[in-house]
Design a protein around this motif. Structure first.
Motif, short mmCIF file in Angstrom:
data_model
loop_
_atom_site.label_atom_id
_atom_site.label_comp_id
_atom_site.label_asym_id
_atom_site.label_seq_id
_atom_site.Cartn_x
_atom_site.Cartn_y
_atom_site.Cartn_z
N ARG A 272 0.79 -1.11 -0.05
CA ARG A 272 0.11 0.04 0.03
C ARG A 272 1.06 1.35 -0.09
O ARG A 272 0.73 2.16 -0.65
CB ARG A 272 -0.97 -0.16 1.14
N ASP A 273 1.93 1.29 0.83
CA ASP A 273 2.69 2.34 0.72
C ASP A 273 3.33 2.65 -0.37
O ASP A 273 3.78 3.63 -0.82
CB ASP A 273 3.87 2.32 1.99
N ARG A 274 3.95 1.42 -1.09
CA ARG A 274 4.71 1.73 -2.46
C ARG A 274 3.65 2.35 -3.51
O ARG A 274 3.84 3.02 -4.19
CB ARG A 274 5.12 0.16 -2.90
N ARG A 275 2.28 1.74 -3.52
CA ARG A 275 1.34 2.33 -4.34
C ARG A 275 1.11 3.91 -4.07
O ARG A 275 1.23 4.37 -5.13
CB ARG A 275 0.05 1.41 -4.27
N ALA A 276 1.07 4.25 -2.91
CA ALA A 276 1.12 5.48 -2.59
C ALA A 276 2.00 6.52 -3.10
O ALA A 276 2.33 7.63 -3.64
CB ALA A 276 0.64 5.90 -1.28
N ILE B 49 4.05 5.60 -5.57
CA ILE B 49 4.10 5.72 -7.16
C ILE B 49 3.19 6.71 -7.57
O ILE B 49 3.31 7.54 -8.34
CB ILE B 49 4.01 4.40 -7.61
N ARG B 50 1.94 6.79 -6.76
CA ARG B 50 1.02 7.68 -7.38
C ARG B 50 1.52 9.11 -7.25
O ARG B 50 1.05 9.84 -7.94
CB ARG B 50 -0.34 7.37 -6.62
N ARG B 51 1.78 9.25 -6.12
CA ARG B 51 2.36 10.58 -5.81
C ARG B 51 3.51 11.17 -6.74
O ARG B 51 3.51 12.28 -7.03
CB ARG B 51 2.91 10.56 -4.36
N TRP B 52 4.29 10.26 -6.98
CA TRP B 52 5.50 10.91 -7.94
C TRP B 52 5.11 10.68 -9.71
O TRP B 52 6.13 10.99 -10.33
CB TRP B 52 6.64 10.20 -7.51
N GLN B 53 4.26 9.90 -9.87
CA GLN B 53 4.07 9.47 -11.19
C GLN B 53 3.95 10.81 -12.32
O GLN B 53 4.13 10.75 -13.52
CB GLN B 53 3.01 8.36 -11.61
N TYR B 54 3.35 11.95 -11.51
CA TYR B 54 3.06 13.02 -12.70
C TYR B 54 3.88 14.39 -12.42
O TYR B 54 3.82 15.11 -13.00
CB TYR B 54 1.65 13.57 -12.28
N VAL B 55 5.09 13.98 -11.85
CA VAL B 55 6.05 15.06 -11.52
C VAL B 55 7.14 14.91 -12.94
O VAL B 55 7.44 14.16 -13.49
CB VAL B 55 7.19 14.76 -10.15
#
Length: 125
Positions: A113-117, A119-125
């Protein structure tokens, strides 16, 4: 639609060994080093290693003295202290193993769950 999948004995052994290796090798040193630092980690590893060596020597001596007992801790407790104590040790071993498996699977869920969060936080940077 009620197709049951059976786990073979080698598959079950691989799962248990994998969980022990995963918990012992990857999770424990990380948590230990995070809270104790280098000196605390070295002290705790020394104490743990000494305890494991003593335990191995105890089981070695038991195996030499009673080679006919080959079912592990449960059998040693049953022969040495009686049927009730042997049963109690067996139940405790079972509960400990089941709770360990649950703890490992829960830790894996939290890490995923922490890895998914992340990845979601940094995928649009």
């Amino acid at each position: 639609m009620d197709k049951r999948v059976r786990l073979s004995a080698p598959g079950l052994m691989a799962m248990v060994i994998g969980s022990m290796v995963g918990v012992g090798v990857f999770s424990l040193p990380q948590a230990l080093g995070k809270y104790t630092g280098v000196v605390g980690s070295l002290i705790s590893w020394t104490i743990t290693g000494s305890g494991m060596l003593i335990l191995a020597l105890i089981f070695q001596r038991l195996a030499w003295r009673k080679p006919e007992l080959d079912a592990g801790v449960y059998t040693y407790a049953r022969v040495g202290f009686g049927r009730y104590t042997g049963f109690s040790v067996g139940v405790r071993l079972l509960v400990r193993q089941l709770s360990r498996q649950r703890g490992v699977s829960r830790a894996d869920q939290v890490r995923a769950r922490d890895r998914r969060a992340f990845i979601r936080r940094w995928q649009y940077v």
